[in-house]
Design an enzyme around this catalytic site. Structure first.
Site, PDB file in Angstrom:
ATOM      1  N   ARG A  90      40.789  41.804  45.751  1.00  0.00           N
ATOM      2  CA  ARG A  90      40.634  40.537  45.028  1.00  0.00           C
ATOM      3  C   ARG A  90      40.749  39.362  46.000  1.00  0.00           C
ATOM      4  O   ARG A  90      40.060  38.344  45.829  1.00  0.00           O
ATOM      5  CB  ARG A  90      41.727  40.428  43.954  1.00  0.00           C
ATOM      6  CG  ARG A  90      41.803  39.100  43.222  1.00  0.00           C
ATOM      7  CD  ARG A  90      40.603  38.807  42.368  1.00  0.00           C
ATOM      8  NE  ARG A  90      40.217  39.895  41.507  1.00  0.00           N
ATOM      9  CZ  ARG A  90      39.198  39.871  40.670  1.00  0.00           C
ATOM     10  NH1 ARG A  90      38.432  38.796  40.605  1.00  0.00           N
ATOM     11  NH2 ARG A  90      38.896  40.921  39.927  1.00  0.00           N
ATOM     12  N   ASN A 330      49.036  44.150  41.480  1.00  0.00           N
ATOM     13  CA  ASN A 330      48.718  45.115  40.434  1.00  0.00           C
ATOM     14  C   ASN A 330      47.220  45.194  40.221  1.00  0.00           C
ATOM     15  O   ASN A 330      46.459  44.885  41.130  1.00  0.00           O
ATOM     16  CB  ASN A 330      49.480  44.788  39.144  1.00  0.00           C
ATOM     17  CG  ASN A 330      50.084  46.040  38.524  1.00  0.00           C
ATOM     18  OD1 ASN A 330      49.382  47.005  38.257  1.00  0.00           O
ATOM     19  ND2 ASN A 330      51.393  46.037  38.321  1.00  0.00           N
ATOM     20  N   HIS A 332      44.633  43.645  38.748  1.00  0.00           N
ATOM     21  CA  HIS A 332      43.688  42.578  39.063  1.00  0.00           C
ATOM     22  C   HIS A 332      43.639  42.303  40.560  1.00  0.00           C
ATOM     23  O   HIS A 332      42.561  42.042  41.124  1.00  0.00           O
ATOM     24  CB  HIS A 332      44.064  41.306  38.305  1.00  0.00           C
ATOM     25  CG  HIS A 332      42.997  40.266  38.294  1.00  0.00           C
ATOM     26  ND1 HIS A 332      43.003  39.194  39.163  1.00  0.00           N
ATOM     27  CD2 HIS A 332      41.878  40.134  37.540  1.00  0.00           C
ATOM     28  CE1 HIS A 332      41.937  38.445  38.927  1.00  0.00           C
ATOM     29  NE2 HIS A 332      41.234  38.987  37.954  1.00  0.00           N
ATOM     30  N   CYS A 333      44.785  42.382  41.213  1.00  0.00           N
ATOM     31  CA  CYS A 333      44.852  42.132  42.661  1.00  0.00           C
ATOM     32  C   CYS A 333      44.032  43.141  43.466  1.00  0.00           C
ATOM     33  O   CYS A 333      43.576  42.831  44.565  1.00  0.00           O
ATOM     34  CB  CYS A 333      46.300  42.195  43.140  1.00  0.00           C
ATOM     35  SG  CYS A 333      47.438  41.097  42.299  1.00  0.00           S
ATOM     36  N   THR A 334      43.875  44.346  42.937  1.00  0.00           N
ATOM     37  CA  THR A 334      43.179  45.397  43.689  1.00  0.00           C
ATOM     38  C   THR A 334      41.667  45.318  43.546  1.00  0.00           C
ATOM     39  O   THR A 334      40.945  45.955  44.314  1.00  0.00           O
ATOM     40  CB  THR A 334      43.616  46.796  43.221  1.00  0.00           C
ATOM     41  OG1 THR A 334      43.160  47.029  41.883  1.00  0.00           O
ATOM     42  CG2 THR A 334      45.133  46.973  43.288  1.00  0.00           C
TER      43      THR A 334
END
Length: 342
Positions: A90, A330, A332-334
């Site tokens: 992201r 988490n 969304h960050c990935t």
């Protein structure tokens, strides 16, 4: 020329995707290298959950290709051998924008590992151009250090962000607030920025917005709130809520605001884990929602029910939110979405 000059705009995340990009974890860069196997299992769960809805391309270090191939992640998953330092696509991947004619381009932001927190980051800074080249997608280089997790678009000209992150001197110390806002708007093709103040307590990204608030639709925002005045997040979340209540978007609309209760506090090694239901991810026909179990069972259920009510046409697919959070992020960050344009 920048995307705004060329009439490109950043679509909302809920717009249809061609695919999702995600990076495979790199043991040498992990906060807890001994947990590589369990963290990798968490990534595998996220990848396979997303692949139930749309194709997934996984950026894998060439030396790890054999190991990842043996996991048989599924027919809807493609592996891309690209060198990288860390696994938060992201933030170091391209931000895709779409032209009026339906053409696709990718913004290549400068990346410095969240203000120089983790070295080296040279390989991560080079990932976005390689993804765009592999997919023969036009590249637009932005003169700004920025991470994708620090902005959220409504698809109609408005961005959400935080002052804590975008104005942090560890990113673009030579630029003023107005210059930073100008570049962000130019390269996302947006007209208005809603500036929240701070991110959640314990967030080492310096307050990424994707942990605290996101658009659910144009004119509609979801925010995670804390009801305990003794918790650091109480002041943080209610200040942000007050800002949203007074804000208008690029179309002049006042915002409808939906609250999601934060999960109970969890600490690991004397530091707080940044648990957030707002780190969910839109996929085609669904939502990938991290849940935390244990003391969070009740708030897990409330979050799932809230999202199911907001998005009756989407399937809420839960994943174990504790699997990767120890590394700092988490679901969304990935992830990074590529919009469908055909």
């Amino acid at each position: 020329m920048n995307p705004q000059d060329l009439h490109y705009t950043m679509p909302a995340e809920w717009a249809r995707h061609e695919r999702t990009f995600i990076s495979w974890p790199v043991q040498e860069s992990m906060v807890h290298p001994d947990n590589h196997e369990s963290v990798s299992a968490g990534y595998a769960e996220i990848i396979q959950a997303i692949a139930e809805f749309e194709p997934v391309s996984v950026v894998v270090n060439p030396d790890d290709m054999d190991t990842v191939e043996k996991l048989n992640l599924g027919a809807n998953v493609t592996l891309l051998p690209i060198l990288h330092n860390d696994a938060w696509l992201r933030d170091n991947g391209p931000t895709f924008v779409v032209g009026e004619d339906g053409s696709l381009a990718g913004v290549n932001w400068k990346f410095n590992a969240w203000g120089g927190k983790y070295s080296p980051w040279d390989l991560d800074d080079a990932v976005a151009p390689q993804i765009l080249e592999l997919h023969r997608t036009a590249r637009m280089d932005a003169p700004l250090v920025m991470e994708g997790g620090s902005i959220h678009s409504d698809g109609e000209g408005t961005l959400l962000t935080t002052e804590e992150c975008l104005l942090n001197p560890n990113r673009n110390p030579e630029l003023s607030r107005e210059e930073i806002a100008g570049y962000v708007q130019q390269y996302t093709g947006t007209e208005s920025v809603i500036w929240l103040k701070r991110g959640l307590s314990g967030d080492e990204t310096d307050g990424h917005v994707d942990n605290i608030a996101c658009f659910a639709a144009p004119g509609k925002v979801i925010i995670q709130v804390c009801e305990d005045p003794q918790d650091e997040n109480y002041a943080i979340t209610w200040e942000n809520l007050s800002i949203l209540e007074q804000a208008v978007d690029a179309k002049g609309r006042r915002l409808e605001i939906i609250k999601i209760q934060q999960p109970p506090r969890v600490d690991a090694e004397d530091s707080r884990l940044t648990l957030s239901y707002l780190n969910f991810y839109f996929v085609n026909g669904g939502i990938i929602l991290p849940v935390f179990g244990g003391t969070a069972a009740e708030t897990d259920k409330l979050a799932e029910e809230t999202l199911a009510g907001l998005f009756p046409d989407r399937r809420i697919r839960t994943v174990n939110g504790m699997a990767v959070i120890g590394e700092g992020g988490n679901v969304h960050c990935t992830t990074q979405q590529m919009p469908a344009v055909k």
